[in-house]
Design a protein around this motif. Sequence first.
Motif, PDB file in Angstrom:
ATOM      1  N   ASN A  29       0.796  -1.231   0.000  1.00 16.39           N
ATOM      2  CA  ASN A  29       0.000   0.000   0.000  1.00 16.39           C
ATOM      3  C   ASN A  29       0.829   1.282   0.000  1.00 16.39           C
ATOM      4  OD1 ASN A  29      -2.454  -1.449   0.041  1.00 16.39           O
ATOM      5  ND2 ASN A  29      -2.250  -1.696   2.249  1.00 16.39           N
ATOM      6  N   ALA A  30       2.146   1.191  -0.128  1.00 17.70           N
ATOM      7  CA  ALA A  30       2.982   2.391  -0.159  1.00 17.70           C
ATOM      8  C   ALA A  30       3.071   2.973  -1.562  1.00 17.70           C
ATOM      9  CB  ALA A  30       4.376   2.087   0.363  1.00 17.70           C
ATOM     10  N   VAL A  31       2.889   2.125  -2.582  1.00 21.08           N
ATOM     11  CA  VAL A  31       3.020   2.564  -3.973  1.00 21.08           C
ATOM     12  C   VAL A  31       1.632   2.758  -4.577  1.00 21.08           C
ATOM     13  CG1 VAL A  31       3.927   2.015  -6.260  1.00 21.08           C
ATOM     14  CG2 VAL A  31       5.211   1.319  -4.212  1.00 21.08           C
ATOM     15  N   ALA A  32       1.364   3.972  -5.016  1.00 15.97           N
ATOM     16  CA  ALA A  32       0.116   4.261  -5.722  1.00 15.97           C
ATOM     17  C   ALA A  32       0.439   4.299  -7.207  1.00 15.97           C
ATOM     18  CB  ALA A  32      -0.468   5.588  -5.265  1.00 15.97           C
ATOM     19  N   HIS A  33      -0.284   3.496  -7.989  1.00 11.68           N
ATOM     20  CA  HIS A  33      -0.019   3.395  -9.419  1.00 11.68           C
ATOM     21  C   HIS A  33      -1.168   4.026 -10.192  1.00 11.68           C
ATOM     22  CE1 HIS A  33      -0.143   0.821 -13.248  1.00 11.68           C
ATOM     23  NE2 HIS A  33       0.763   1.755 -13.430  1.00 11.68           N
ATOM     24  N   PHE A  34      -0.826   5.001 -11.021  1.00  7.74           N
ATOM     25  CA  PHE A  34      -1.838   5.633 -11.862  1.00  7.74           C
ATOM     26  C   PHE A  34      -1.869   4.935 -13.209  1.00  7.74           C
ATOM     27  CE2 PHE A  34      -2.973   8.626 -15.259  1.00  7.74           C
ATOM     28  CZ  PHE A  34      -4.287   8.851 -14.901  1.00  7.74           C
ATOM     29  N   ASP A  35      -3.013   4.361 -13.522  1.00  7.40           N
ATOM     30  CA  ASP A  35      -3.267   3.773 -14.831  1.00  7.40           C
ATOM     31  C   ASP A  35      -4.632   4.289 -15.250  1.00  7.40           C
ATOM     32  OD1 ASP A  35      -3.853   2.259 -17.069  1.00  7.40           O
ATOM     33  OD2 ASP A  35      -3.188   0.367 -16.189  1.00  7.40           O
ATOM     34  N   GLN A  36      -4.659   5.150 -16.266  1.00  7.96           N
ATOM     35  CA  GLN A  36      -5.925   5.778 -16.660  1.00  7.96           C
ATOM     36  C   GLN A  36      -6.984   4.748 -17.019  1.00  7.96           C
ATOM     37  OE1 GLN A  36      -5.727   8.774 -19.715  1.00  7.96           O
ATOM     38  NE2 GLN A  36      -7.853   9.290 -19.474  1.00  7.96           N
ATOM     39  N   ASN A  37      -6.565   3.552 -17.446  1.00 11.18           N
ATOM     40  CA  ASN A  37      -7.525   2.503 -17.794  1.00 11.18           C
ATOM     41  C   ASN A  37      -8.350   2.052 -16.589  1.00 11.18           C
ATOM     42  OD1 ASN A  37      -6.707   2.534 -20.476  1.00 11.18           O
ATOM     43  ND2 ASN A  37      -5.104   1.046 -20.098  1.00 11.18           N
ATOM     44  N   ASN A  38      -7.874   2.356 -15.374  1.00 11.36           N
ATOM     45  CA  ASN A  38      -8.617   1.991 -14.167  1.00 11.36           C
ATOM     46  C   ASN A  38      -9.781   2.950 -13.898  1.00 11.36           C
ATOM     47  OD1 ASN A  38      -6.841  -0.088 -13.779  1.00 11.36           O
ATOM     48  ND2 ASN A  38      -5.619   1.003 -12.262  1.00 11.36           N
ATOM     49  N   TYR A  39      -9.832   4.037 -14.646  1.00  7.86           N
ATOM     50  CA  TYR A  39     -10.857   5.054 -14.459  1.00  7.86           C
ATOM     51  C   TYR A  39     -11.605   5.213 -15.770  1.00  7.86           C
ATOM     52  CZ  TYR A  39      -7.679   6.087 -10.616  1.00  7.86           C
ATOM     53  OH  TYR A  39      -6.872   5.978  -9.526  1.00  7.86           O
ATOM     54  N   LYS A  40     -12.872   5.404 -15.693  1.00  2.85           N
ATOM     55  CA  LYS A  40     -13.682   5.612 -16.907  1.00  2.85           C
ATOM     56  C   LYS A  40     -13.959   7.102 -17.073  1.00  2.85           C
ATOM     57  CE  LYS A  40     -13.856   1.228 -17.509  1.00  2.85           C
ATOM     58  NZ  LYS A  40     -12.656   0.686 -18.068  1.00  2.85           N
ATOM     59  N   LEU A  41     -12.891   7.891 -16.993  1.00  2.00           N
ATOM     60  CA  LEU A  41     -12.993   9.345 -17.044  1.00  2.00           C
ATOM     61  C   LEU A  41     -11.955   9.887 -18.018  1.00  2.00           C
ATOM     62  CD1 LEU A  41     -12.933   9.818 -13.167  1.00  2.00           C
ATOM     63  CD2 LEU A  41     -14.964   9.946 -14.598  1.00  2.00           C
ATOM     64  N   ASN A  42     -12.083  11.160 -18.380  1.00  2.00           N
ATOM     65  CA  ASN A  42     -11.030  11.763 -19.195  1.00  2.00           C
ATOM     66  C   ASN A  42      -9.770  11.898 -18.349  1.00  2.00           C
ATOM     67  OD1 ASN A  42     -10.938  14.328 -17.778  1.00  2.00           O
ATOM     68  ND2 ASN A  42     -12.798  14.891 -18.848  1.00  2.00           N
ATOM     69  N   LYS A  43      -8.650  12.200 -18.982  1.00  2.00           N
ATOM     70  CA  LYS A  43      -7.366  12.191 -18.278  1.00  2.00           C
ATOM     71  C   LYS A  43      -7.330  13.161 -17.098  1.00  2.00           C
ATOM     72  CE  LYS A  43      -2.617  11.500 -18.566  1.00  2.00           C
ATOM     73  NZ  LYS A  43      -1.601  10.794 -19.255  1.00  2.00           N
ATOM     74  N   VAL A  44      -7.831  14.369 -17.272  1.00  3.74           N
ATOM     75  CA  VAL A  44      -7.805  15.356 -16.188  1.00  3.74           C
ATOM     76  C   VAL A  44      -8.601  14.862 -14.986  1.00  3.74           C
ATOM     77  CG1 VAL A  44      -8.488  17.695 -15.517  1.00  3.74           C
ATOM     78  CG2 VAL A  44      -7.414  17.303 -17.742  1.00  3.74           C
ATOM     79  N   ASP A  45      -9.810  14.367 -15.218  1.00  4.55           N
ATOM     80  CA  ASP A  45     -10.632  13.858 -14.123  1.00  4.55           C
ATOM     81  C   ASP A  45     -10.033  12.589 -13.523  1.00  4.55           C
ATOM     82  OD1 ASP A  45     -12.412  15.951 -14.428  1.00  4.55           O
ATOM     83  OD2 ASP A  45     -13.762  14.818 -15.727  1.00  4.55           O
ATOM     84  N   SER A  46      -9.411  11.764 -14.362  1.00  4.81           N
ATOM     85  CA  SER A  46      -8.767  10.538 -13.864  1.00  4.81           C
ATOM     86  C   SER A  46      -7.647  10.884 -12.895  1.00  4.81           C
ATOM     87  CB  SER A  46      -8.199   9.717 -15.029  1.00  4.81           C
ATOM     88  OG  SER A  46      -9.210   9.242 -15.865  1.00  4.81           O
ATOM     89  N   THR A  60       2.047  13.659 -16.230  1.00  6.93           N
ATOM     90  CA  THR A  60       3.126  14.616 -16.450  1.00  6.93           C
ATOM     91  C   THR A  60       3.561  15.199 -15.104  1.00  6.93           C
ATOM     92  OG1 THR A  60       1.686  16.530 -16.690  1.00  6.93           O
ATOM     93  CG2 THR A  60       2.130  15.237 -18.693  1.00  6.93           C
ATOM     94  N   TYR A  61       4.711  15.811 -15.102  1.00  9.98           N
ATOM     95  CA  TYR A  61       5.166  16.485 -13.891  1.00  9.98           C
ATOM     96  C   TYR A  61       4.139  17.534 -13.477  1.00  9.98           C
ATOM     97  CZ  TYR A  61       7.756  19.332 -10.657  1.00  9.98           C
ATOM     98  OH  TYR A  61       8.121  20.025  -9.533  1.00  9.98           O
ATOM     99  N   GLU A  62       3.611  18.268 -14.446  1.00  2.00           N
ATOM    100  CA  GLU A  62       2.624  19.313 -14.135  1.00  2.00           C
ATOM    101  C   GLU A  62       1.357  18.754 -13.501  1.00  2.00           C
ATOM    102  OE1 GLU A  62       2.374  21.301 -17.936  1.00  2.00           O
ATOM    103  OE2 GLU A  62       3.797  22.828 -17.267  1.00  2.00           O
ATOM    104  N   ASN A  63       1.002  17.478 -13.801  1.00  2.00           N
ATOM    105  CA  ASN A  63      -0.177  16.859 -13.201  1.00  2.00           C
ATOM    106  C   ASN A  63      -0.011  16.627 -11.705  1.00  2.00           C
ATOM    107  OD1 ASN A  63      -0.605  14.713 -16.068  1.00  2.00           O
ATOM    108  ND2 ASN A  63      -1.676  16.613 -15.636  1.00  2.00           N
ATOM    109  N   VAL A  64       1.226  16.480 -11.242  1.00  4.30           N
ATOM    110  CA  VAL A  64       1.456  16.111  -9.840  1.00  4.30           C
ATOM    111  C   VAL A  64       2.359  17.092  -9.101  1.00  4.30           C
ATOM    112  CG1 VAL A  64       1.036  13.648 -10.212  1.00  4.30           C
ATOM    113  CG2 VAL A  64       3.356  14.558 -10.479  1.00  4.30           C
ATOM    114  N   VAL A  65       2.633  18.234  -9.704  1.00  6.76           N
ATOM    115  CA  VAL A  65       3.571  19.181  -9.104  1.00  6.76           C
ATOM    116  C   VAL A  65       3.177  19.557  -7.672  1.00  6.76           C
ATOM    117  CG1 VAL A  65       2.516  21.267 -10.072  1.00  6.76           C
ATOM    118  CG2 VAL A  65       4.956  21.242  -9.532  1.00  6.76           C
ATOM    119  N   GLU A  66       1.890  19.680  -7.386  1.00  3.15           N
ATOM    120  CA  GLU A  66       1.506  20.071  -6.022  1.00  3.15           C
ATOM    121  C   GLU A  66       1.757  18.955  -5.007  1.00  3.15           C
ATOM    122  OE1 GLU A  66      -2.319  18.427  -7.758  1.00  3.15           O
ATOM    123  OE2 GLU A  66      -0.766  19.757  -8.476  1.00  3.15           O
ATOM    124  N   LEU A  67       1.973  17.713  -5.479  1.00  3.03           N
ATOM    125  CA  LEU A  67       2.312  16.634  -4.559  1.00  3.03           C
ATOM    126  C   LEU A  67       3.781  16.694  -4.153  1.00  3.03           C
ATOM    127  CD1 LEU A  67       0.398  13.664  -6.230  1.00  3.03           C
ATOM    128  CD2 LEU A  67      -0.290  15.040  -4.256  1.00  3.03           C
TER     129      LEU A  67
END
Length: 152
Positions: A28-45, A65-72
Amino acid sequence: MIELISIHIPKTAGRSFLSILNSVYPENAVAHFDQNNYKLNKVDSISKFKSEITEKTTVIHGHFTYENVVELNIDNKTKVISWLRNPVDRVISNFSFFKKRISLAVNDKELSARKNETLMEYASLENSRNRMSKFLVGQKLSDYYFIGIMEY
């Protein structure tokens, strides 16, 4: 607290690297983003993915992208890494993957319409050009903690 942000550029051995991350870090330490796991557009995913990050999450990895997660990347201790690949090899690999998806997507009219697309046509599309740099935009290469080069 997020210790590591791993930006997975498609066709740069990100699945293999994810396996390594999962073997090194606790469950549970690694969070993996795979857009296929969400039925949303990329921004909402990506927004949904960020909302699922818990206090146990110390690593995030995925196609963002880096810009998608910069606030993290909330402090200077967070390490941001990525893997690169020879651009020609990466495009050829992505094209092969794309062609495989087309053969499996029987009911997808948009993909089916591109079944005769050549490598040169694929490579000339805006989405296929300079893809690695598009994932890393927002931060200078010298500011990344690690940039690996995938060869084989």
